[in-house]
Scaffold this motif. Sequence first.
Motif, PDB file in Angstrom:
ATOM      1  N   THR A 134      37.743  33.594  45.614  1.00 29.41           N
ATOM      2  CA  THR A 134      38.484  33.606  44.284  1.00 29.41           C
ATOM      3  C   THR A 134      38.424  34.922  43.641  1.00 29.41           C
ATOM      4  OG1 THR A 134      36.207  32.830  43.754  1.00 29.41           O
ATOM      5  CG2 THR A 134      37.892  31.094  43.789  1.00 29.41           C
ATOM      6  N   PRO A 135      39.415  35.369  42.636  1.00 28.69           N
ATOM      7  CA  PRO A 135      39.270  36.646  41.953  1.00 28.69           C
ATOM      8  C   PRO A 135      38.389  36.745  40.990  1.00 28.69           C
ATOM      9  CG  PRO A 135      41.077  35.051  41.133  1.00 28.69           C
ATOM     10  CD  PRO A 135      40.516  34.262  42.198  1.00 28.69           C
ATOM     11  N   CYS A 136      38.256  37.964  40.271  1.00 29.92           N
ATOM     12  CA  CYS A 136      37.499  38.257  39.163  1.00 29.92           C
ATOM     13  C   CYS A 136      38.539  38.007  37.829  1.00 29.92           C
ATOM     14  CB  CYS A 136      36.674  39.469  39.027  1.00 29.92           C
ATOM     15  SG  CYS A 136      37.874  40.916  39.438  1.00 29.92           S
ATOM     16  N   HIS A 162      34.416  36.398  43.644  1.00 29.49           N
ATOM     17  CA  HIS A 162      34.260  37.684  43.518  1.00 29.49           C
ATOM     18  C   HIS A 162      32.931  38.076  42.891  1.00 29.49           C
ATOM     19  CE1 HIS A 162      35.303  41.744  42.363  1.00 29.49           C
ATOM     20  NE2 HIS A 162      36.432  41.671  42.793  1.00 29.49           N
ATOM     21  N   SER A 201      32.022  36.357  53.245  1.00 25.28           N
ATOM     22  CA  SER A 201      33.303  35.702  53.513  1.00 25.28           C
ATOM     23  C   SER A 201      33.899  35.859  54.958  1.00 25.28           C
ATOM     24  CB  SER A 201      34.344  36.184  52.377  1.00 25.28           C
ATOM     25  OG  SER A 201      34.910  37.822  53.059  1.00 25.28           O
ATOM     26  N   THR A 216      42.892  33.512  46.913  1.00 25.30           N
ATOM     27  CA  THR A 216      43.433  33.649  45.530  1.00 25.30           C
ATOM     28  C   THR A 216      42.994  35.184  45.122  1.00 25.30           C
ATOM     29  OG1 THR A 216      43.230  31.512  44.978  1.00 25.30           O
ATOM     30  CG2 THR A 216      43.951  33.007  43.235  1.00 25.30           C
ATOM     31  N   GLY A 217      43.940  36.230  45.194  1.00 29.81           N
ATOM     32  CA  GLY A 217      43.673  37.569  45.017  1.00 29.81           C
ATOM     33  C   GLY A 217      44.634  38.564  45.393  1.00 29.81           C
ATOM     34  N   GLY A 218      44.182  39.987  45.740  1.00 27.48           N
ATOM     35  CA  GLY A 218      45.223  40.897  45.979  1.00 27.48           C
ATOM     36  C   GLY A 218      45.669  40.965  47.374  1.00 27.48           C
ATOM     37  N   ALA A 235      47.536  33.144  48.040  1.00 30.68           N
ATOM     38  CA  ALA A 235      48.015  33.231  46.672  1.00 30.68           C
ATOM     39  C   ALA A 235      47.774  34.612  46.375  1.00 30.68           C
ATOM     40  CB  ALA A 235      47.128  32.313  45.926  1.00 30.68           C
ATOM     41  N   GLY A 236      48.571  35.688  46.691  1.00 27.52           N
ATOM     42  CA  GLY A 236      48.661  37.076  46.435  1.00 27.52           C
ATOM     43  C   GLY A 236      48.921  37.826  44.945  1.00 27.52           C
ATOM     44  N   ALA A 237      49.062  38.819  45.075  1.00 30.27           N
ATOM     45  CA  ALA A 237      49.786  39.577  43.889  1.00 30.27           C
ATOM     46  C   ALA A 237      51.056  39.550  43.456  1.00 30.27           C
ATOM     47  CB  ALA A 237      49.454  41.398  44.425  1.00 30.27           C
ATOM     48  N   CYS A 269      48.266  36.485  37.258  1.00 32.23           N
ATOM     49  CA  CYS A 269      49.257  37.204  37.976  1.00 32.23           C
ATOM     50  C   CYS A 269      50.834  37.004  37.632  1.00 32.23           C
ATOM     51  CB  CYS A 269      49.015  36.549  39.420  1.00 32.23           C
ATOM     52  SG  CYS A 269      49.087  35.039  39.671  1.00 32.23           S
ATOM     53  N   ARG A 319      38.955  49.675  37.235  1.00 28.43           N
ATOM     54  CA  ARG A 319      38.480  48.126  37.105  1.00 28.43           C
ATOM     55  C   ARG A 319      38.188  47.991  35.562  1.00 28.43           C
ATOM     56  NH1 ARG A 319      38.980  43.476  40.573  1.00 28.43           N
ATOM     57  NH2 ARG A 319      39.745  44.475  42.436  1.00 28.43           N
ATOM     58  N   GLU A 358      50.776  46.837  39.708  1.00 35.14           N
ATOM     59  CA  GLU A 358      50.487  45.624  39.040  1.00 35.14           C
ATOM     60  C   GLU A 358      49.322  45.994  38.199  1.00 35.14           C
ATOM     61  OE1 GLU A 358      48.245  42.833  41.429  1.00 35.14           O
ATOM     62  OE2 GLU A 358      49.153  41.152  40.257  1.00 35.14           O
ATOM     63  N   HIS A 388      56.808  36.387  44.050  1.00 36.19           N
ATOM     64  CA  HIS A 388      55.773  35.678  43.209  1.00 36.19           C
ATOM     65  C   HIS A 388      56.083  35.295  41.939  1.00 36.19           C
ATOM     66  CE1 HIS A 388      52.046  35.024  40.921  1.00 36.19           C
ATOM     67  NE2 HIS A 388      51.422  35.224  42.022  1.00 36.19           N
ATOM     68  N   ILE A 434      48.775  30.339  42.969  1.00 34.44           N
ATOM     69  CA  ILE A 434      50.238  30.365  43.185  1.00 34.44           C
ATOM     70  C   ILE A 434      50.430  30.910  44.622  1.00 34.44           C
ATOM     71  CG2 ILE A 434      52.543  31.025  42.447  1.00 34.44           C
ATOM     72  CD1 ILE A 434      50.254  30.742  39.500  1.00 34.44           C
TER      73      ILE A 434
HETATM   74  P1  NAD Z   1      40.793  41.258  44.791  1.00 32.14           P
HETATM   75  O1  NAD Z   1      41.899  40.930  45.907  1.00 32.14           O
HETATM   76  O2  NAD Z   1      40.263  42.619  44.522  1.00 32.14           O
HETATM   77  O3  NAD Z   1      39.742  40.179  45.005  1.00 32.14           O
HETATM   78  C1  NAD Z   1      39.994  38.916  45.320  1.00 32.14           C
HETATM   79  C2  NAD Z   1      39.064  38.207  45.969  1.00 32.14           C
HETATM   80  O4  NAD Z   1      39.149  38.636  47.518  1.00 32.14           O
HETATM   81  C3  NAD Z   1      37.439  38.448  45.614  1.00 32.14           C
HETATM   82  O5  NAD Z   1      36.759  37.334  45.978  1.00 32.14           O
HETATM   83  C4  NAD Z   1      37.231  39.606  46.507  1.00 32.14           C
HETATM   84  O6  NAD Z   1      35.762  39.788  46.744  1.00 32.14           O
HETATM   85  C5  NAD Z   1      37.890  39.061  48.091  1.00 32.14           C
HETATM   86  N1  NAD Z   1      38.236  40.278  48.901  1.00 32.14           N
HETATM   87  C6  NAD Z   1      38.925  41.426  48.524  1.00 32.14           C
HETATM   88  N2  NAD Z   1      39.151  41.989  49.555  1.00 32.14           N
HETATM   89  C7  NAD Z   1      38.936  41.108  50.854  1.00 32.14           C
HETATM   90  C8  NAD Z   1      38.831  41.073  52.063  1.00 32.14           C
HETATM   91  N3  NAD Z   1      39.440  42.354  52.939  1.00 32.14           N
HETATM   92  N4  NAD Z   1      38.150  40.150  52.918  1.00 32.14           N
HETATM   93  C9  NAD Z   1      37.640  39.139  52.153  1.00 32.14           C
HETATM   94  N5  NAD Z   1      37.615  39.058  51.077  1.00 32.14           N
HETATM   95  C10 NAD Z   1      38.327  40.003  50.120  1.00 32.14           C
HETATM   96  O7  NAD Z   1      41.648  40.674  43.563  1.00 32.14           O
HETATM   97  P2  NAD Z   1      40.948  40.507  41.771  1.00 32.14           P
HETATM   98  O8  NAD Z   1      41.006  41.990  41.227  1.00 32.14           O
HETATM   99  O9  NAD Z   1      39.712  39.780  41.869  1.00 32.14           O
HETATM  100  O10 NAD Z   1      42.295  39.787  41.345  1.00 32.14           O
HETATM  101  C11 NAD Z   1      43.526  40.337  41.015  1.00 32.14           C
HETATM  102  C12 NAD Z   1      44.588  40.267  42.135  1.00 32.14           C
HETATM  103  O11 NAD Z   1      44.634  38.800  42.514  1.00 32.14           O
HETATM  104  C13 NAD Z   1      45.774  40.503  41.719  1.00 32.14           C
HETATM  105  O12 NAD Z   1      46.663  41.231  42.587  1.00 32.14           O
HETATM  106  C14 NAD Z   1      46.651  39.461  41.030  1.00 32.14           C
HETATM  107  O13 NAD Z   1      48.019  39.339  41.097  1.00 32.14           O
HETATM  108  C15 NAD Z   1      45.889  38.324  42.408  1.00 32.14           C
HETATM  109  N6  NAD Z   1      45.999  37.186  41.549  1.00 32.14           N
HETATM  110  C16 NAD Z   1      46.710  36.131  42.432  1.00 32.14           C
HETATM  111  C17 NAD Z   1      46.805  34.921  41.927  1.00 32.14           C
HETATM  112  C18 NAD Z   1      47.894  33.881  42.634  1.00 32.14           C
HETATM  113  O14 NAD Z   1      47.782  32.826  42.109  1.00 32.14           O
HETATM  114  N7  NAD Z   1      48.850  34.310  43.395  1.00 32.14           N
HETATM  115  C19 NAD Z   1      45.918  34.320  40.910  1.00 32.14           C
HETATM  116  C20 NAD Z   1      45.175  35.379  40.559  1.00 32.14           C
HETATM  117  C21 NAD Z   1      45.213  36.678  40.848  1.00 32.14           C
END
Ligand code: NAD
Length: 463
Positions: A134-136, A162, A201, A216-218, A235-237, A269, A319, A358, A388, A434
């Motif tokens: 999950t994301p921060c 996160h 992870s 859910t993250g980048g 569910a990415g960026a 996002c 950040r 972004e 997206h 998403i």
């Molecule tokens: P982030 O990618 O930095 O972190 C997301 C999660 O992934 C965190 O728990 C982090 O610790 C983990 N992570 C990162 N790199 C990793 C790797 N190589 N291996 C394993 N785990 C890893 O993102 P963030 O700053 O927390 O959130 C923002 C990003 O997430 C933006 O790009 C946003 O668009 C995206 N986002 C997408 C959705 C969606 O539904 N599509 C929802 C929320 C956020």
Amino acid sequence: MEINESMVQDIVREVLAKMNISSPSAGMHGVFRTMEEAIDAAEASQRIVRGLSMDQREKIISVIRRKIRENAEIIARMGVDETGMGNVGDKILKHHLVADKVPGTEDIRTEAYSGDRGLTLVEMGPFGVIGAITPCTNPSETVLCNTIGMVAGGNTVVFNPHPQAIKTSIFTVNMVNEASLEAGGPDNIACTVEKPTLETSGIMMKSPKIPLLVATGGPGVVTAVLSSGKKGIGAGAGNPPALVDETADIRKAAQDIVNGCTFDNNLPCIAEKEIVAVDSIADELMNCMISEQGCYLASKEIQEKLVHTVMDEKGRLNRRCVGRSAKKLLAMVGVEVPDNIRCIVFEGPKEHPLITEELMMPILGMVRVRDFDEALETAVWLEHGNRHSAHIHSKNVDRITRYARAMDTAILVKNGPSYSALGFGGESICTFTIASRTGEGLTSAKSFTKARRCVMSDSLCIR
Ligand code: NAD
């Protein structure tokens, strides 16, 4: 007794302080020292959840919903305090949205085929233990909507949250387990670790006890999950453009775009990240945003300062700027503005770093284009193939159709703020996961189930 803002702040401080003593998991349900322990606990819990009736699962979910409503302000404050991102008012709304609009067991439907040769059912069953990252940016919102959907599907879940949002995530994991216990369900329907890292992870991704991963993250985490050799939901960026053409209601477009862009300081996002405006209405749109919607027009000099503040020399995001208010961002570059300034706007080329990246902060660059055809091409370019989210303000149905086809995104909002796609002022369900890259779109309980065909040969067809 009426609870006022300072009392809520005291509660948040007290909870955060308690979580600082020796270990943040002290007395918390579902929180473990190691990932292996968390996975084992979730596995034991899943054996119980698998045997629960749909009605019992729904009971757990209804207590989760009630607890979200009761704790919305506390969790919202905790998220802002811990991450420094977003704003409390919008985060409260987001939590109510999760409580009200994330689907439960009603999302899981059975398909039936009946005919001369009998009856076949396709029923949706659980995967087992799901690993979720999950994301921060929306930490508690994502833990909550994932848990509701996953448990509705008969699964349990292990989170690797996160690290910057670990206390908020732990608080939320504990809360859903308390809800389960209160509803007569098992403990550990959601589990996590005290200190999530890339290593934990990695353990989660490799564990044979986890058949499905949800990221859910980048782009980094989505790629990692999709390279794991397991089924992954990614569910990415995004970098959603808002296209405005000359047929749009320009004042309303200005209002919708700024409302969407500033919601929770641009953290979602799906939120508007840049504008593509047709030349003939671009000045009017900009004027409306500045004179009616609390936008600050950044000069070239301020834009330059912002670029160097919100990014490093390699273009990586600072950040400390993500999810901050326009007022805070402007203060960082030496500009003091009144509280009613909620967004920073400027006009620039599509290659401008504050437009192509972004940012996840209320900075909205506007790209001026000749006509709709150029607008379409520019918006596709700016979305970077994420597929997206994209938004459009136009009264021309043919153009909207062309835009929808060209963008090919999981979400497309027409003539409204982006958050209407989350069910806020719009129809349908809410989610904070998403999955554009892997095609599920707005994930819900059914995304976390697998199809099982159950065939009765030559009987039970009563037509
Ligand atoms: P982030 O990618 O930095 O972190 C997301 C999660 O992934 C965190 O728990 C982090 O610790 C983990 N992570 C990162 N790199 C990793 C790797 N190589 N291996 C394993 N785990 C890893 O993102 P963030 O700053 O927390 O959130 C923002 C990003 O997430 C933006 O790009 C946003 O668009 C995206 N986002 C997408 C959705 C969606 O539904 N599509 C929802 C929320 C956020």
